[in-house]
Design a protein around this motif. Structure first.
Motif, PDB file in Angstrom:
ATOM      1  N   MET A   1       8.037  48.050  26.560  1.00 37.50           N
ATOM      2  CA  MET A   1       8.136  46.829  27.355  1.00 37.50           C
ATOM      3  C   MET A   1       9.341  46.951  28.282  1.00 37.50           C
ATOM      4  SD  MET A   1       8.076  42.862  26.042  1.00 37.50           S
ATOM      5  CE  MET A   1       9.661  42.894  25.224  1.00 37.50           C
ATOM      6  N   ASP A 214       3.511  42.301  23.323  1.00 33.69           N
ATOM      7  CA  ASP A 214       3.546  43.687  23.785  1.00 33.69           C
ATOM      8  C   ASP A 214       3.143  44.644  22.669  1.00 33.69           C
ATOM      9  OD1 ASP A 214       4.380  45.523  26.060  1.00 33.69           O
ATOM     10  OD2 ASP A 214       5.662  46.278  24.446  1.00 33.69           O
ATOM     11  N   GLY A 219       2.163  48.282  23.079  1.00 34.14           N
ATOM     12  CA  GLY A 219       3.467  48.644  23.619  1.00 34.14           C
ATOM     13  C   GLY A 219       4.512  48.823  22.540  1.00 34.14           C
ATOM     14  N   GLY A 222       9.734  46.429  23.356  1.00 29.65           N
ATOM     15  CA  GLY A 222      11.100  46.455  23.861  1.00 29.65           C
ATOM     16  C   GLY A 222      12.067  47.231  22.989  1.00 29.65           C
TER      17      GLY A 222
END
Length: 356
Positions: A1, A214, A219, A222
């Motif tokens: 992310m 995400d 993903g 982050g």
């Protein structure tokens, strides 16, 4: 992310300045901002003051309080000059967010006394969007930010607020500025940065709805993961978190946490609660680790931290966990943390419980 917080701060500030510039010839000191006790001038200055304070705390990694300084306008600064100050302080926060290390955290008082770079970006954007709304309303100017800006704010620092018809309407309601069908208007409100628990070798970082979405989409949420991560259990837990958020029942303190090693900043697994405590005060907990991190005591260390936090609360009386019958390492983790086996289901899962 991708870290888009700095870009969004810049965009929010640009929208503020563009909206307010047509009214710079008016006397902002004689008009009260909509819904506030401050004048339009005081509210606009407050935007700049917040932006530079957030930038200073994040860039300076302040840990116990705000960096001790204040800004002031030079005598004779007109409204155009004040807008320039908002632009400049916004640029400082944008730069601080873009350049802050992934693991950087700095002081903010509400509610858990720290925020990461996404949190500071979201708080700054919230101040810009909401107070531009207050000022524009007082000056008779039309204002509505693009959808992705209030959505960024809501999914980072309002995890407890159920999404409404639009992100902007939801943010206005969540901050006592608007109404939503079926919801009482708020007289008091507060945002929530993600909760972080710290152990000797780990930080347990609360996963936000944005990070959960995400992760569900494949993903990284982050986080910088150890090879092989995130494990499928973490993605599944993120999906449950996201459903709770969308249903308006997510409580971040009883959410999911990414386990991040202090030594290298790599996420090695996930651990968290399956929801809030039931009527008897029992709350279920689950976890997984990336294969390369297993056998080092990380899960036990993290579980002991969540155990201590949970039992310090009045609303938790016991913890519950289920472990596959063939997963002997995981059985050892809960046993070391003090859980005792209380049963076995037909699905092959062993039940463990730990009373306060």
């Amino acid at each position: 992310m991708r870290n888009v917080g700095g870009e969004y701060v810049t965009e929010a500030v640009a929208g503020c300045v563009e909206t307010l510039r047509p009214a710079v010839a008016r006397d902002w000191t004689r008009v009260r901002a909509a819904g506030l006790e401050w004048s339009v001038h005081e509210t606009a200055f407050h935007i700049a003051d917040d932006l530079v304070s957030y930038a200073a705390n994040l860039a300076g990694l302040a840990q116990d309080d705000y960096v001790p300084f204040e800004i002031r306008l030079d005598d004779g600064t007109d409204n155009s000059g004040l807008l320039h100050v908002i632009e400049a302080t916004g640029a400082l926060l944008s730069a601080a967010v873009r350049t802050a290390p992934r693991e950087a955290r700095a002081f903010h008082p509400h509610p858990f006394r720290s925020a990461n770079r996404e949190g500071f970006a979201a708080m700054g954007i919230a101040e810009v969007l909401l107070h531009t709304h207050d000022v524009a309303g007082a000056l008779g100017l039309a204002y509505e930010p693009p959808r992705h800006l209030p959505e960024f704010v809501l999914t980072r620092i309002f995890p407890h607020v159920q999404p409404g018809p639009t992100p902007w309407d939801t943010l206005l309601w969540a901050t006592g500025r608007g109404e939503l069908p079926g919801r009482a208007r708020l007289a008091e409100w507060r945002w929530n940065n993600n909760l972080v628990h710290t152990t000797e070798r780990l930080t347990l970082q609360g996963i936000t709805p944005a990070a959960a979405r995400d992760l569900v989409m494949g993903g990284d949420g982050g986080f910088l993961w150890l090879q092989g991560g995130p494990f499928e259990g973490t993605r599944e837990a993120a999906s449950f978190l996201l459903k709770a958020y969308e249903g308006g029942v997510h409580r971040p303190e009883f959410g999911v946490f990414a386990l991040v090693r202090k030594e290298d900043g790599r996420a090695i697994g996930g651990m968290g609660f399956h929801g809030v405590p039931d009527e008897d005060g029992c709350v279920e907990i689950g976890y997984d680790l990336v294969e390369g991190a297993r056998g080092n005591g990380y899960a036990t260390e993290a579980l002991e931290a969540l155990r201590a936090w949970a039992f310090a609360r009045e609303d938790v009386t016991s913890l519950f966990a289920t472990v596959d019958r063939d997963n002997h390492p995981s059985q050892a983790v809960v046993t070391r943390a003090g859980f005792r086996r209380v049963g076995e289901g037909e699905d092959g899962l062993l039940a463990y419980e730990l009373p306060r």
